[in-house]
Design an enzyme around this catalytic site. Structure first.
Site, PDB file in Angstrom:
ATOM      1  N   GLY A  72      43.369  43.524  44.860  1.00  0.00           N
ATOM      2  CA  GLY A  72      42.166  42.832  45.280  1.00  0.00           C
ATOM      3  C   GLY A  72      40.952  43.323  44.504  1.00  0.00           C
ATOM      4  N   ARG A 131      37.915  45.361  43.471  1.00  0.00           N
ATOM      5  CA  ARG A 131      37.559  46.767  43.608  1.00  0.00           C
ATOM      6  C   ARG A 131      38.689  47.609  44.191  1.00  0.00           C
ATOM      7  NH1 ARG A 131      34.510  45.306  40.486  1.00  0.00           N
ATOM      8  NH2 ARG A 131      34.583  47.388  39.707  1.00  0.00           N
ATOM      9  N   GLY A 146      40.953  49.248  42.382  1.00  0.00           N
ATOM     10  CA  GLY A 146      41.333  50.322  41.479  1.00  0.00           C
ATOM     11  C   GLY A 146      42.328  49.902  40.411  1.00  0.00           C
ATOM     12  N   LYS A 147      42.581  48.608  40.298  1.00  0.00           N
ATOM     13  CA  LYS A 147      43.597  48.132  39.351  1.00  0.00           C
ATOM     14  C   LYS A 147      43.209  48.404  37.899  1.00  0.00           C
ATOM     15  CE  LYS A 147      41.909  43.429  40.014  1.00  0.00           C
ATOM     16  NZ  LYS A 147      40.838  43.846  40.911  1.00  0.00           N
ATOM     17  N   HIS A 182      31.085  48.623  31.982  1.00  0.00           N
ATOM     18  CA  HIS A 182      32.517  48.860  31.769  1.00  0.00           C
ATOM     19  C   HIS A 182      32.800  49.330  30.349  1.00  0.00           C
ATOM     20  CE1 HIS A 182      33.792  46.104  35.347  1.00  0.00           C
ATOM     21  NE2 HIS A 182      33.275  47.249  35.731  1.00  0.00           N
ATOM     22  N   ARG A 196      34.480  53.006  29.485  1.00  0.00           N
ATOM     23  CA  ARG A 196      35.729  53.151  28.733  1.00  0.00           C
ATOM     24  C   ARG A 196      35.584  54.178  27.624  1.00  0.00           C
ATOM     25  NH1 ARG A 196      36.031  47.635  29.370  1.00  0.00           N
ATOM     26  NH2 ARG A 196      35.327  47.187  27.272  1.00  0.00           N
TER      27      ARG A 196
END
Length: 173
Positions: A8, A10, A12-13, A48, A52
């Protein structure tokens, strides 16, 4: 190897997928399917990218994901995310079935590790409009087809990765 990571919003995927990718020799290819339609989305994309850090080659592919996978060669690839790619196809009135087949073909012939992140949208209530219902249905079909091809499928819940399709030697929930 192909690994599908679902969860879903947020859940953590993406963090899980990035951890798996970073354990591989770099440089890594990040295939970004999101588009900055507004300031908030541009801020997310920028944040993001900064999080990274170094070692990533980011390629923006809102539509041409199959070709980008072929272009990546043997490099480890992270696709984030399938549901944004599907949204782009749907809103652009592209041939979703054809694009899905092209994606499956590109995945089947990839020599490098490929992680694909997608939002699991089928766990909630039935959407109240036709476009949202079509999106939910298309996402479910896309994820099922990729899961059938994948060597491993992980569902993330509250930051915890749960293996639902193990590779050889792994346990199953």
């Amino acid at each position: 190897m192909i690994e599908l990571v679902l969860g879903g919003a947020r859940s953590g995927k993406s963090a899980y997928a990035e951890t798996i990718v970073r354990a591989q020799p770099g440089p890594w290819v990040y295939l970004a399917t999101g588009q900055a339609w507004d300031d908030e989305m541009q801020e997310r994309i920028t944040r993001h990218q900064q999080e990274r850090g170094a070692g990533w080659l980011t390629v923006e592919v809102p539509i041409e994901l199959p070709q980008a996978l072929r272009d990546a060669g043997e490099k480890t690839v992270l696709v984030d995310c399938l549901t944004l790619w599907l949204t782009n196809l749907l809103l652009g009135e592209h041939d979703i079935a054809g694009a899905t087949e092209a994606l499956l073909s590109a995945l089947a012939t990839r020599p490098g590790l490929t992680l694909l992140v997608g939002n699991e949208v089928g766990l909630g209530i039935v959407p109240d409009n036709a476009l949202a219902r079509r999106f939910r249905d298309e996402a479910g079909q896309l994820h099922q087809k990729i899961a059938a091809l994948a060597d491993k499928v992980v569902l993330t819940v509250a930051g915890i990765p749960l293996v639902v399709k193990p590779t050889a030697g792994e346990g199953k929930i």
